[in-house]
Design a protein around this motif. Structure first.
Motif, PDB file in Angstrom:
ATOM      1  N   MET A  59      50.357  22.133  38.875  1.00  0.00           N
ATOM      2  CA  MET A  59      49.891  23.436  37.229  1.00  0.00           C
ATOM      3  C   MET A  59      49.954  24.682  38.175  1.00  0.00           C
ATOM      4  SD  MET A  59      46.909  22.308  34.529  1.00  0.00           S
ATOM      5  CE  MET A  59      47.397  21.361  33.175  1.00  0.00           C
ATOM      6  N   SER A  60      50.436  25.643  38.166  1.00  0.00           N
ATOM      7  CA  SER A  60      50.455  26.798  38.396  1.00  0.00           C
ATOM      8  C   SER A  60      49.000  27.793  37.998  1.00  0.00           C
ATOM      9  CB  SER A  60      51.538  27.418  38.000  1.00  0.00           C
ATOM     10  OG  SER A  60      52.095  27.477  36.728  1.00  0.00           O
ATOM     11  N   LYS A  61      49.225  28.761  38.453  1.00  0.00           N
ATOM     12  CA  LYS A  61      47.897  29.327  38.234  1.00  0.00           C
ATOM     13  C   LYS A  61      48.526  30.723  37.558  1.00  0.00           C
ATOM     14  CE  LYS A  61      45.598  28.085  42.972  1.00  0.00           C
ATOM     15  NZ  LYS A  61      44.622  27.872  43.817  1.00  0.00           N
ATOM     16  N   ILE A  62      47.697  30.826  36.405  1.00  0.00           N
ATOM     17  CA  ILE A  62      48.363  32.109  36.006  1.00  0.00           C
ATOM     18  C   ILE A  62      46.853  33.588  35.795  1.00  0.00           C
ATOM     19  CG2 ILE A  62      46.632  31.742  34.001  1.00  0.00           C
ATOM     20  CD1 ILE A  62      49.215  33.452  32.137  1.00  0.00           C
ATOM     21  N   LEU A  63      45.867  32.955  36.713  1.00  0.00           N
ATOM     22  CA  LEU A  63      44.428  34.017  36.644  1.00  0.00           C
ATOM     23  C   LEU A  63      44.048  34.079  38.272  1.00  0.00           C
ATOM     24  CD1 LEU A  63      43.609  36.703  35.265  1.00  0.00           C
ATOM     25  CD2 LEU A  63      41.847  34.610  34.540  1.00  0.00           C
ATOM     26  N   GLU A  64      43.731  34.577  38.928  1.00  0.00           N
ATOM     27  CA  GLU A  64      42.375  33.877  40.092  1.00  0.00           C
ATOM     28  C   GLU A  64      41.801  34.743  40.102  1.00  0.00           C
ATOM     29  OE1 GLU A  64      43.840  32.414  44.261  1.00  0.00           O
ATOM     30  OE2 GLU A  64      46.078  33.090  43.293  1.00  0.00           O
ATOM     31  N   VAL A  65      40.641  34.644  40.318  1.00  0.00           N
ATOM     32  CA  VAL A  65      39.585  35.602  40.598  1.00  0.00           C
ATOM     33  C   VAL A  65      39.129  35.294  42.272  1.00  0.00           C
ATOM     34  CG1 VAL A  65      37.481  36.384  40.000  1.00  0.00           C
ATOM     35  CG2 VAL A  65      38.651  36.215  38.739  1.00  0.00           C
ATOM     36  N   ASN A  66      39.521  36.308  42.916  1.00  0.00           N
ATOM     37  CA  ASN A  66      39.107  35.993  44.259  1.00  0.00           C
ATOM     38  C   ASN A  66      37.328  37.168  44.829  1.00  0.00           C
ATOM     39  OD1 ASN A  66      40.834  34.057  44.826  1.00  0.00           O
ATOM     40  ND2 ASN A  66      42.058  35.411  44.676  1.00  0.00           N
ATOM     41  N   ASN A  67      36.773  36.431  45.186  1.00  0.00           N
ATOM     42  CA  ASN A  67      35.829  37.069  45.519  1.00  0.00           C
ATOM     43  C   ASN A  67      34.585  38.425  45.246  1.00  0.00           C
ATOM     44  OD1 ASN A  67      33.692  37.020  47.914  1.00  0.00           O
ATOM     45  ND2 ASN A  67      35.102  38.763  49.401  1.00  0.00           N
ATOM     46  N   LEU A  68      34.686  37.905  43.647  1.00  0.00           N
ATOM     47  CA  LEU A  68      34.382  39.519  43.127  1.00  0.00           C
ATOM     48  C   LEU A  68      32.987  39.932  42.936  1.00  0.00           C
ATOM     49  CD1 LEU A  68      35.973  41.574  40.656  1.00  0.00           C
ATOM     50  CD2 LEU A  68      34.748  39.847  39.372  1.00  0.00           C
ATOM     51  N   ASN A  69      32.479  41.018  43.121  1.00  0.00           N
ATOM     52  CA  ASN A  69      31.634  41.170  43.634  1.00  0.00           C
ATOM     53  C   ASN A  69      31.827  42.803  42.627  1.00  0.00           C
ATOM     54  OD1 ASN A  69      29.979  40.264  45.602  1.00  0.00           O
ATOM     55  ND2 ASN A  69      32.236  39.932  46.471  1.00  0.00           N
ATOM     56  N   ILE A  70      30.583  42.996  41.193  1.00  0.00           N
ATOM     57  CA  ILE A  70      30.636  43.364  40.823  1.00  0.00           C
ATOM     58  C   ILE A  70      28.950  44.348  40.592  1.00  0.00           C
ATOM     59  CG2 ILE A  70      30.486  44.572  38.550  1.00  0.00           C
ATOM     60  CD1 ILE A  70      32.615  42.362  37.577  1.00  0.00           C
ATOM     61  N   SER A  71      28.588  45.495  40.814  1.00  0.00           N
ATOM     62  CA  SER A  71      27.137  46.245  40.523  1.00  0.00           C
ATOM     63  C   SER A  71      27.256  47.033  39.435  1.00  0.00           C
ATOM     64  CB  SER A  71      26.875  47.222  41.695  1.00  0.00           C
ATOM     65  OG  SER A  71      26.181  46.098  42.393  1.00  0.00           O
ATOM     66  N   PHE A  72      25.847  47.477  38.203  1.00  0.00           N
ATOM     67  CA  PHE A  72      25.164  48.285  37.768  1.00  0.00           C
ATOM     68  C   PHE A  72      24.439  49.142  38.600  1.00  0.00           C
ATOM     69  CE2 PHE A  72      27.160  44.934  35.296  1.00  0.00           C
ATOM     70  CZ  PHE A  72      27.881  45.309  34.080  1.00  0.00           C
TER      71      PHE A  72
END
Length: 346
Positions: free
Chosen positions: A1-14
């Motif tokens: 299966m091919s990937k349509i979306l990839e999230v890699n090492n996501l870091n989010i701060s508020f």
């Protein structure tokens, strides 16, 4: 299966008056073409923040993507300008929000609201857009679509409003559809209808879905794969059967144990002890350790890596280390394994 979306090492701060809230701390997952990925976890685990980051809908005033990438069709969405995102948002990636009443404009007819993205993104004439909007109303199961097209949101029931929101999200045949707890505000029978509708629509328009929920019962009906989120991280990911019948992380054990079934007495329902971590001061080791009755000394000192269980199943728990003591999952989890003989010997 091919990937349509990839999230890699996501870091989010508020950035808040109290300090920096590290809401997402190294999240990693991908979405394959044509599949439904469910992201589950308690409130505050980071599910909605992650998906709003994909849509670039986080408030610019106090949120910051500190690290990581969100790859969609080879483009890193974190690097795109607002104008570039406008050509993707609603057209290639759409979102269904939790409460349909706050998603719809009370001063506009539902027909006009469905036509809006069609005219904007597909350059259709008003008459062609109207025809397409009526087709979409029929597609999502709204009877007398031509008459309903002229009505306002307050003239629809909660379940019908959610169908309208789904029609708007599907207006441009998006490649990715994000559903953020789309059935939470609905009663059980309407919930079942909406879930059935989404499964049916996925086959018809061949879209990929990210389904956000805290309800594991919903997951069993809609998902191909499941990502379990806790403390701003994905802590277990696998096929729906692997997560339900062979879960490896103690937090996943807790979520499954807290699901009622027909044999559960009123006073027997399990609740995970304690509270989610304070992400103003994230814990040093495994974020779940203070709530984990199976926690070892290393859990308080060092974050576990993702251990491979199978080619499709990974979990971040020190219990999977070769030197860890063998721990039997709780009775509710073992009962599920017995219901699915394929996992009895694993």
């Amino acid at each position: 299966m091919s990937k349509i979306l990839e999230v890699n090492n996501l870091n989010i701060s508020f950035h808040t008056f109290a300090g920096e809230v590290k809401a997402i701390r190294g999240a990693n997952f991908h979405l394959n073409k044509g599949e439904t990925l469910a992201i589950v976890g308690e409130s505050g685990s980071g599910k909605s923040v992650t998906t709003k980051a994909i849509m670039r809908l986080l408030p610019e005033t106090n949120s910051e993507i500190k690290e990581g990438e969100i790859l969609f069709d080879g483009k890193d969405l974190t690097k795109l300008s607002d104008k570039q995102m406008q050509s993707i948002r609603g057209k290639e990636i759409s979102m269904i929000f939790q409460d349909p009443m706050t998603s719809l404009n009370p001063t506009m007819t539902v027909g006009k609201q469905i036509m809006e993205p069609i005219i904007k993104h597909q350059n259709m004439s008003k008459s062609a857009a109207k025809q397409r909007a009526i087709e979409l109303l029929k597609l999502v199961g709204i009877p007398m679509a031509e008459e309903r097209f002229k009505q306002y949101p307050h003239q629809f029931s909660g379940g019908m409003r959610q169908r309208v929101v789904i029609a708007i999200a599907l207006a441009c045949n998006p490649k990715v559809l994000i559903a953020d707890e789309p059935t939470t505000a609905l009663d059980v029978t309407i919930q079942a209808q909406i879930l059935e509708l989404m499964k049916d629509l996925q086959k018809k328009i061949d879209t990929s879905i990210i389904f956000i929920t805290h309800d594991l019962g919903v997951v069993a009906n809609v998902a191909d794969r499941v990502a379990v989120m806790y403390g701003g991280k994905i802590i277990e990911i696998g096929t729906v059967d692997e997560i339900f019948y062979n879960p490896q992380h103690p937090y996943t054990w807790g979520l499954i144990s807290s699901m009622p079934d027909l044999d559960t007495a009123e006073d027997e329902l399990y609740a995970i002890p304690g509270s989610p971590p304070d992400l103003l001061n994230p814990p040093k080791g495994d974020a779940f350790a203070p709530r984990n009755e199976y926690a070892m000394k290393i859990d308080l000192e060092q974050e576990p890596p993702m251990f491979k269980v199978s080619d499709t199943h990974y979990a971040a728990t020190w219990l999977l280390h070769p030197d860890a003591p063998k721990v039997e999952p709780p009775a509710a989890v073992m009962k599920r394994k017995e219901m699915y003989p394929g996992y009895n010997n694993k």
